[in-house]
Design a protein around this motif. Structure first.
Motif, short mmCIF file in Angstrom:
data_model
loop_
_atom_site.label_atom_id
_atom_site.label_comp_id
_atom_site.label_asym_id
_atom_site.label_seq_id
_atom_site.Cartn_x
_atom_site.Cartn_y
_atom_site.Cartn_z
N TYR A 608 0.72 -1.22 -0.03
CA TYR A 608 0.05 -0.16 -0.10
C TYR A 608 0.81 1.33 0.00
CZ TYR A 608 0.72 0.14 5.09
OH TYR A 608 1.44 0.50 6.33
N ALA A 609 2.28 1.24 0.25
CA ALA A 609 3.22 2.31 0.06
C ALA A 609 4.63 1.74 -0.16
CB ALA A 609 3.04 3.11 1.50
N CYS A 610 5.27 2.56 -1.05
CA CYS A 610 6.54 2.24 -1.51
C CYS A 610 7.44 3.51 -1.77
CB CYS A 610 6.34 1.22 -2.54
SG CYS A 610 7.77 0.56 -3.10
N THR A 611 8.60 3.44 -0.92
CA THR A 611 9.75 4.40 -1.56
C THR A 611 11.07 3.83 -1.64
OG1 THR A 611 10.54 4.40 0.82
CG2 THR A 611 8.67 5.89 0.17
N ASP A 612 12.00 4.43 -1.97
CA ASP A 612 13.27 3.79 -2.32
C ASP A 612 13.74 2.80 -1.19
OD1 ASP A 612 13.12 4.76 -4.79
OD2 ASP A 612 14.58 6.48 -4.18
N ASN A 613 13.40 3.22 -0.04
CA ASN A 613 14.09 2.79 1.29
C ASN A 613 12.94 1.82 2.18
OD1 ASN A 613 16.50 3.81 0.97
ND2 ASN A 613 15.53 5.78 1.67
N VAL A 614 11.88 1.83 1.84
CA VAL A 614 10.59 1.22 2.76
C VAL A 614 9.63 0.83 1.88
CG1 VAL A 614 8.89 1.53 4.31
CG2 VAL A 614 11.05 2.55 4.69
N ILE A 615 9.03 -0.52 2.00
CA ILE A 615 7.76 -1.18 1.40
C ILE A 615 6.97 -1.33 2.64
CG2 ILE A 615 6.91 -3.15 0.22
CD1 ILE A 615 9.26 -3.28 -1.59
N ARG A 616 5.76 -1.00 2.43
CA ARG A 616 4.67 -1.35 3.57
C ARG A 616 3.53 -2.21 2.84
NH1 ARG A 616 5.13 2.93 7.52
NH2 ARG A 616 6.82 4.35 7.17
N VAL A 617 3.40 -3.31 3.71
CA VAL A 617 2.47 -4.36 3.27
C VAL A 617 1.25 -4.60 4.24
CG1 VAL A 617 2.30 -6.53 2.23
CG2 VAL A 617 4.51 -5.48 2.13
N ASP A 618 0.07 -4.50 3.63
CA ASP A 618 -0.94 -4.90 4.30
C ASP A 618 -1.49 -6.39 4.19
OD1 ASP A 618 -3.55 -5.18 5.43
OD2 ASP A 618 -4.45 -3.84 3.99
N TYR A 619 -1.29 -7.06 5.42
CA TYR A 619 -1.61 -8.32 5.49
C TYR A 619 -3.13 -8.90 5.83
CZ TYR A 619 3.28 -9.78 4.45
OH TYR A 619 4.37 -10.00 3.77
N GLN A 620 -3.78 -7.79 5.64
CA GLN A 620 -5.24 -8.02 6.27
C GLN A 620 -5.33 -7.95 7.70
OE1 GLN A 620 -6.39 -11.21 3.50
NE2 GLN A 620 -7.75 -9.75 3.17
N VAL A 621 -4.71 -8.81 8.43
CA VAL A 621 -4.75 -8.58 9.92
C VAL A 621 -3.82 -7.62 10.53
CG1 VAL A 621 -5.52 -11.22 9.90
CG2 VAL A 621 -2.99 -10.75 9.97
N ARG A 622 -2.62 -7.20 9.78
CA ARG A 622 -1.79 -6.43 10.36
C ARG A 622 -0.80 -5.73 9.25
NH1 ARG A 622 0.51 -11.14 11.83
NH2 ARG A 622 -0.18 -10.64 13.96
N ASN A 623 -0.53 -4.46 9.41
CA ASN A 623 0.42 -3.81 8.38
C ASN A 623 1.92 -4.16 8.84
OD1 ASN A 623 -1.92 -2.88 7.09
ND2 ASN A 623 -1.81 -0.69 7.95
N VAL A 624 2.66 -4.17 7.93
CA VAL A 624 4.20 -4.47 8.14
C VAL A 624 5.06 -3.61 7.16
CG1 VAL A 624 6.11 -6.37 8.02
CG2 VAL A 624 3.82 -7.09 8.67
N VAL A 625 6.26 -3.14 7.80
CA VAL A 625 7.27 -2.29 7.29
C VAL A 625 8.36 -2.88 7.04
CG1 VAL A 625 8.47 -0.23 7.48
CG2 VAL A 625 5.90 -0.22 8.38
N TYR A 626 8.75 -3.05 5.72
CA TYR A 626 10.08 -3.44 5.27
C TYR A 626 11.09 -2.62 5.16
CZ TYR A 626 7.36 -7.93 4.88
OH TYR A 626 6.35 -8.93 5.06
N GLU A 627 12.20 -2.43 5.72
CA GLU A 627 13.12 -1.77 5.28
C GLU A 627 13.98 -2.28 3.72
OE1 GLU A 627 13.68 1.05 6.78
OE2 GLU A 627 12.42 0.78 8.44
N ALA A 628 14.81 -1.50 3.54
CA ALA A 628 15.24 -1.70 2.12
C ALA A 628 15.89 -3.07 2.14
CB ALA A 628 16.32 -0.71 1.54
N GLU A 630 15.42 -5.49 3.79
CA GLU A 630 14.55 -6.76 4.21
C GLU A 630 13.41 -6.93 3.11
OE1 GLU A 630 13.78 -5.82 8.96
OE2 GLU A 630 12.79 -4.50 7.38
N THR A 631 13.41 -6.20 1.98
CA THR A 631 12.32 -6.48 0.89
C THR A 631 12.93 -7.62 0.06
OG1 THR A 631 13.90 -5.09 -0.60
CG2 THR A 631 12.18 -4.13 0.76
N GLU A 632 13.98 -8.37 0.56
CA GLU A 632 14.14 -9.43 -0.34
C GLU A 632 13.23 -10.63 0.40
OE1 GLU A 632 17.91 -11.46 2.31
OE2 GLU A 632 18.48 -10.47 0.34
N GLU A 633 12.65 -10.45 1.61
CA GLU A 633 11.86 -11.43 2.11
C GLU A 633 10.65 -11.37 1.27
OE1 GLU A 633 11.22 -11.04 6.22
OE2 GLU A 633 13.24 -10.45 6.63
#
Length: 715
Positions: A608-628, A630-633
């Motif tokens: 739901y949001a994305c920059t050069d350094n951060v990706i934000r993901v909505d998993y329906q039960v929680r929102n999770v922030v991935y640093e640069a 960590e995005t390989e996960e």
């Protein structure tokens, strides 16, 4: 010692101008570099970790002509060198590597110290206090970054000198800190056990760089552990010793007789547990042996300590029918009574056979008896579906057992010293249970607790070692309720009937009639791919409301209709042809367990949001922030393998089953894929591929002694 690819390669020095492309896992990059002896920048591409803009690097490689992008320098290794020109130093300092230094600050530092800047940072950092904007706190952050950067570069250089990708350096530094280089030099095989993503091949290359003897005992032990781990990926719990010797010798490309002698000594020392059965010696990884031998022990403990069975009174029976809002068939009532009267029970059946109704009936009776019951499933998606169908709270087994991680090892806080308080544990999608997870669950159950396993034994076996549900049923040592009668009459009933046909080896007679619950399209390769894309456009798959109601499934990753290419094409439908990497609106999947973030391997969400350094993901039960870093996960999940879909249900499933998927065309794979659909299934295949899948049955081939152990302990 150089890697074979490095033999005869040339060395090129230059400065990194810009990064064109960098894979999320650091395994490949393309960048522009100004060579020392050329006026124009050149393109460098290769399986190396991406450098920083402004860095001076030394590339080991050679020239090649790309059919689309022209002349390139193909890199096989990349060594970083500190920049010397002031403009390059400014870019280097402001690259993000050094905490507390932005572009403006970098300019002020270089203005003060010129080409001597990097030496000042390393040898006289106190002089930075003379630069405007730098106080004691900022200086401390810069010093810490400089120290870490120097150590990381040294580690990266060492790895690449050994012929290993420098991208592993950050993970090694994170785990071992300042001892990372010492670990590599003194015990390189340790990293294959303790660092996620680094296996035997990488560790062995480092060991060979040090000149480790080909038949060194440590090398044989590490290779044996690697072979056992590889066999686990195929579902094996153990390996016959003769086969282990052959496979270790093949991995090491050395004499099998000598390997057998050394491995025999290791087995005598007890380095790997063994079990002799019918003149065959089976070898285990230690934790798998503990799990396989522990499961029968804990089941016996639960059965021995369980109290009186739960009685199903006439009053409860009458109220249960009202609560469930359905009239139970005699077979369903008998099944509930069986489940309530045994300490350990397995309920197995296909779609439409009433598993959900049975589960809710058992829950009602257990609660009326005053028993504390918890619901769990192996995956987050399965747990969410269980909670919806049972109308009770449910969690993943990892969350229930309070899982965490130490390095690459999963640990559980709930165990025999801190057991669960539940009187009854109900596990749905039990076909996904491997021996490790089953063991840890049983170990965490208190004396006298009851266990109810619900699952479809005809689905694919678990990804991990063993086949617990099938072994429990075949051992005939616990109560088993088999549901075979179809009760589903509503939408999706054709899916249930087709699943039964497939289970019995009958090829369903599907057509391309769009009004049916199952629609069959006879097409292959490119035509099949275009059909998938057309269906996804028709279903508006890219819309946020549809992404979790529709799923594309394929048996494997490679090929035109493999998961990788399907994801690329489906992403292009919604993000455009020029989409690179993961971006806003993409459907993504978590690739490994992350206990800190509370997301697990196979969880699916939406960016739901994305920059050069951060990706934000909505998993329906929680929102999770991935640093640069960590995005390989994450990986795209418009399409996924059938294995990854286990435990999930979708309104609509699009199944791609092609002749090119030959090795994966199996009955239980097609059965599992089809039963992911609740309302509608599209099958994109050919009659020949479909027939092969239905008629190819491969089960019970996993090397495990669990069923034998169950009979020995529980009979």
């Amino acid at each position: 010692m150089m890697d074979e690819k490095q033999q005869g390669a040339e060395r090129f020095r230059g400065t990194v101008d810009r990064i064109v492309f960098a894979a999320q896992d650091g395994s490949f990059c393309v960048f522009k570099m100004a060579l020392s002896d050329r006026l124009q920048s050149v393109t460098v591409a290769g399986q190396v970790a991406p450098p920083l803009v402004g860095e001076e690097v030394e590339v080991l490689g050679g020239w090649m002509r790309h059919p689309r992008f022209g002349e390139q320098l193909r890199a096989v290794a990349l060594h970083r060198r500190p920049p010397t020109e002031t403009a390059a130093i400014v870019r280097y300092l402001s690259s993000g590597l050094f905490s507390g230094i932005g572009k403006a600050m970098a300019g002020r530092i270089v203005a003060a110290f010129g080409s001597d800047t990097l030496r000042v940072l390393e040898e006289e950092p106190q002089r930075l206090l003379t630069v405007s904007g730098i106080g004691e706190k900022t200086l401390a952050r810069i010093r810490e970054s400089v120290t870490a950067s120097a150590a990381l570069q040294k580690l990266t250089w060492y790895l690449e000198e050994a012929g290993v990708a420098g991208r592993y350096a950050p993970a090694l530094q994170k785990l071992y800190g300042e001892d990372a280089l010492t670990v590599l030099q003194e015990d390189p095989y340790r990293i294959s056990r303790e660092v996620d993503g680094i296996g035997f091949t990488v560790a062995d290359r480092i060991a060979q760089f040090h000149g480790t003897d080909a038949l060194a005992e440590g090398r044989i032990e590490a290779a044996a552990a690697y072979v056992l781990a590889t066999c686990e990926q195929d579902g094996e719990c153990c390996v016959p010793s003769t086969r282990l010797v052959q496979q270790v010798a093949a991995v090491l490309q050395t004499d099998s007789e000598e390997v057998g002698r050394i491995l025999g000594e290791l087995l005598e020392y007890g380095v790997f547990p063994t079990e002799a059965q019918a003149e065959t010696v089976y070898v285990y990884a230690p934790d798998v042996y503990e799990a396989e031998t522990g499961i029968p022990y804990h089941l016996e403990r639960l059965i021995r300590t369980c109290k009186e069975p739960v009685a199903l009174s006439d009053l409860v029976r009458e109220h249960m029918a009202a609560i469930l809002e359905v009239t139970l068939a005699p077979a369903q009532t008998d099944a509930i009574e069986t489940a309530l009267s045994h300490p350990v029970t397995v309920i197995t059946g296909g779609p439409g056979t009433g598993k959900t109704t049975l589960l809710r009936g058992c829950l009602y009776c257990l609660e009326q008896a005053g028993l504390k019951t918890v619901l769990a499933a192996p995956t987050g998606r399965a747990a969410k579906r269980l909670a919806e169908s049972a109308r009770r709270e449910a969690s993943t087994l990892h969350k229930l057992l309070e899982a965490g991680a130490i390095g690459a090892e999963t640990v559980f806080q709930r165990n025999y010293t801190k057991p669960l308080g539940a009187d009854v544990v109900i596990v749905d999608e039990a076909s996904m249970l491997d021996v490790r997870l089953m063991y840890h669950l049983l170990e965490a159950m208190k004396d006298g607790a009851r266990l109810l396993l619900v699952g479809d034994v005809h689905q694919l076996p678990p990804v991990g070692p063993g086949n617990v549900l099938r072994d429990l049923i075949s051992s005939e040592t616990v109560a088993v309720v088999r549901l075979t009668e179809l009760f589903r009459q509503a939408e999706g009933s054709e899916i249930a009937r087709s699943a039964q046909q497939i289970h019995h080896g009958i090829v369903p007679q599907w057509t391309d009639d769009e009004h049916g619950d199952v629609v069959f399209y006879d097409c292959r390769d490119e035509e099949a791919l275009q059909r998938v894309c057309a269906l996804c456009r028709l279903l508006d798959y890219g819309h946020v409301e549809q992404q979790f109601q529709v799923q594309v499934l394929s048996p494997m990753h490679k090929g035109v209709c493999g998961v990788t290419n399907l994801n690329r094409e489906l992403q292009a439908l919604w993000q455009g042809e020029g989409a690179r990497g993961i971006t806003v609106g993409d459907k993504v999947m978590q690739r490994r367990n992350n206990y800190e973030k509370g997301v697990y391997n196979g969880d699916v969400g939406r960016v739901y949001a994305c920059t050069d350094n951060v990706i934000r993901v909505d998993y329906q039960v929680r929102n999770v922030v991935y640093e640069a870093e960590e995005t390989e996960e994450l990986q795209l999940a418009y399409a996924m393998t059938v294995h990854k879909s286990q435990g999930s249900e979708y309104d609509t499933v699009i199944i791609v089953l092609q002749p090119s998927h030959y090795v994966m065309l199996q009955r239980n794979l097609l059965y599992t894929a089809l039963t992911r659909a609740k309302k509608k299934a599209y099958i994109i295949s050919t009659p020949e591929a479909l027939a092969r899948a239905v008629r190819t049955q491969r089960v019970n081939r996993r090397c495990s002694l669990l069923a034998t152990r169950l009979r020995e302990v529980l009979s």
